[in-house]
Every structure is written in structure tokens, then in C-alpha cells.
Design an enzyme around this catalytic site. Structure first.
Site, PDB file in Angstrom:
ATOM      1  N   ARG A 197      -5.637   5.844  -0.772  1.00  0.00           N
ATOM      2  CA  ARG A 197      -4.519   4.895  -0.965  1.00  0.00           C
ATOM      3  C   ARG A 197      -4.427   4.071  -2.144  1.00  0.00           C
ATOM      4  O   ARG A 197      -5.731   4.000  -2.942  1.00  0.00           O
ATOM      5  CB  ARG A 197      -4.629   3.437   0.012  1.00  0.00           C
ATOM      6  CG  ARG A 197      -4.537   3.925   1.712  1.00  0.00           C
ATOM      7  CD  ARG A 197      -3.099   4.216   2.189  1.00  0.00           C
ATOM      8  NE  ARG A 197      -3.082   4.366   3.509  1.00  0.00           N
ATOM      9  CZ  ARG A 197      -3.713   5.617   4.236  1.00  0.00           C
ATOM     10  NH1 ARG A 197      -4.350   6.651   3.690  1.00  0.00           N
ATOM     11  NH2 ARG A 197      -3.720   5.591   5.541  1.00  0.00           N
TER      12      ARG A 197
ATOM     13  N   ARG B   3      -2.483  10.641   7.556  1.00  0.00           N
ATOM     14  CA  ARG B   3      -2.245  10.187   6.139  1.00  0.00           C
ATOM     15  C   ARG B   3      -3.640  10.123   5.550  1.00  0.00           C
ATOM     16  O   ARG B   3      -3.601   9.873   4.252  1.00  0.00           O
ATOM     17  CB  ARG B   3      -1.799   8.834   6.383  1.00  0.00           C
ATOM     18  CG  ARG B   3      -0.235   8.495   6.823  1.00  0.00           C
ATOM     19  CD  ARG B   3       0.112   7.212   6.888  1.00  0.00           C
ATOM     20  NE  ARG B   3      -0.089   6.390   5.501  1.00  0.00           N
ATOM     21  CZ  ARG B   3      -0.387   4.754   5.490  1.00  0.00           C
ATOM     22  NH1 ARG B   3      -0.186   4.448   6.668  1.00  0.00           N
ATOM     23  NH2 ARG B   3      -0.341   4.330   4.559  1.00  0.00           N
TER      24      ARG B   3
ATOM     25  N   GLU C  78       1.156  -1.157  -0.091  1.00  0.00           N
ATOM     26  CA  GLU C  78       0.134  -0.090   0.080  1.00  0.00           C
ATOM     27  C   GLU C  78       0.767   1.167   0.062  1.00  0.00           C
ATOM     28  O   GLU C  78       1.974   1.220   0.575  1.00  0.00           O
ATOM     29  CB  GLU C  78      -0.914  -0.015   1.213  1.00  0.00           C
ATOM     30  CG  GLU C  78      -0.422   0.070   2.637  1.00  0.00           C
ATOM     31  CD  GLU C  78      -1.366   0.520   3.661  1.00  0.00           C
ATOM     32  OE1 GLU C  78      -1.751   1.455   3.886  1.00  0.00           O
ATOM     33  OE2 GLU C  78      -1.619  -0.607   4.183  1.00  0.00           O
TER      34      GLU C  78
ATOM     35  N   HIS D 197     -10.071   4.548   2.874  1.00  0.00           N
ATOM     36  CA  HIS D 197      -9.572   3.565   3.731  1.00  0.00           C
ATOM     37  C   HIS D 197      -9.873   2.105   3.651  1.00  0.00           C
ATOM     38  O   HIS D 197     -10.217   1.542   4.721  1.00  0.00           O
ATOM     39  CB  HIS D 197      -9.491   4.197   5.251  1.00  0.00           C
ATOM     40  CG  HIS D 197      -8.386   3.676   5.927  1.00  0.00           C
ATOM     41  ND1 HIS D 197      -8.328   2.559   6.881  1.00  0.00           N
ATOM     42  CD2 HIS D 197      -7.041   4.097   6.149  1.00  0.00           C
ATOM     43  CE1 HIS D 197      -7.232   2.552   7.357  1.00  0.00           C
ATOM     44  NE2 HIS D 197      -6.185   3.493   6.780  1.00  0.00           N
TER      45      HIS D 197
END
Length: 160
Positions: A134, A130, A119, A149
Site C-alpha cells: 500500500r 489486493r 490508503e 500490510h
């Protein structure tokens, strides 16, 4: 040469061509003052060349999992395309945890052996951490996008 061997040869040539085009495109945008400890060897091994440029020609893209929706690379936010470019060149990554093994605990991606997925963070403007975005890559070259997420994924179509 069997049909399967032809497909493999075409896929390898396509990945090489895309990697070369991506490296050329990125060389104009690299910050020579940027420093990084670099990705782990395993993360570098999973960096995929098809993240850098859309494929051209008549080679058809086949999703790794037709049950997942797909998304054109160009339809992703600019930060996701930046992350794909970093993956293709092996970094430097903005977060220390980029390139770590993605466990796929929720089984939302096709089931694979441990260590198959990695990831990478997609920068979220205004986020103090963050964030939730992703890119997840598979060893075979597939790439997935999640903006929530890991609650849902779309496979990234490198042709567009």
C-alpha cells in the site's frame, strides 16, 4: 517575510511545479479507454502532487517523522510508482477501496486526527486479491510505503 513564511512559499511553489510536471508526464501514459467511477472528493483532496516527479533544485526535503526510515521514490517497485502517479491525478484506481480513510490503528504513522490518512493499493503481480502493498498519504502531502500490510512503513522521499 519570516523564515517560516519563506519555507511555506517555497513548499507551495515546489508542489505546484511537481504537479505540473507530473500531469505532463502522465498525459503521455494515460489509457483513454480506461473508465472509473473516480475517487471520493476526500480522496481527491488528499492526492499529493509530489508523487509524480522528483523535486529539483536546492530545496531540502524534511521527513514528517524522522523516526521512520525513508525510501527513494525511484527505489520503489514500478507498481508503487504507478500508484503514486494515479494518486497525483486522482485515479482511476484499480480497486474500489482505494482512497478510503486509513485509520492508523497500529499507530505506526505519526498520530493525526481521524480522516487525515488515506490508503491506496499497490498492485502485486500474481496476487489473487489486493495483496499486502500500500501507499498511504497524509493531508499535508506526506506519503508512506508499506510492503507488509501496515506492519512497517517507510516515508517516501520525493527528491529521488
Amino acid at each position: 517575510m519570516t523564515s517560516r513564511n519563506r519555507v511555506i512559499v517555497v513548499a507551495v511553489l515546489l508542489v505546484c511545479a511537481i504537479a505540473a510536471a507530473g500531469a505532463y508526464a502522465l498525459s503521455a501514459h494515460q489509457d483513454p479507454t480506461a473508465t472509473s467511477t473516480g475517487p471520493s472528493p476526500r480522496a481527491t483532496a488528499t492526492a499529493t502532487a509530489n508523487a509524480t516527479a522528483p523535486a529539483t533544485g536546492s530545496v531540502a526535503w524534511v521527513p514528517h517523522d524522522p523516526r521512520l526510515a525513508d525510501v527513494c521514490r525511484t527505489a520503489l517497485p514500478g507498481q508503487a510508482r504507478d500508484t503514486l502517479a494515479l494518486i497525483a491525478t486522482g485515479g482511476p484506481y484499480p480497486y474500489r477501496s482505494d482512497g478510503v480513510v486509513f485509520e492508523n490503528r497500529e499507530s505506526r504513522l505519526p498520530r493525526q486526527r481521524s480522516g487525515y490518512y488515506h490508503e491506496f493499493t499497490v498492485v502485486t503481480p500474481g496476487s489473487q486479491d489486493r495483496g499486502t502493498r500500500r501507499v498511504v498519504t497524509g493531508t499535508a502531502g506526506e506519503q508512506y510505503w508499506t510492503a507488509d500490510h501496515y506492519a512497517s512503513f517507510q516515508e517516501i522521499d520525493p527528491r529521488c
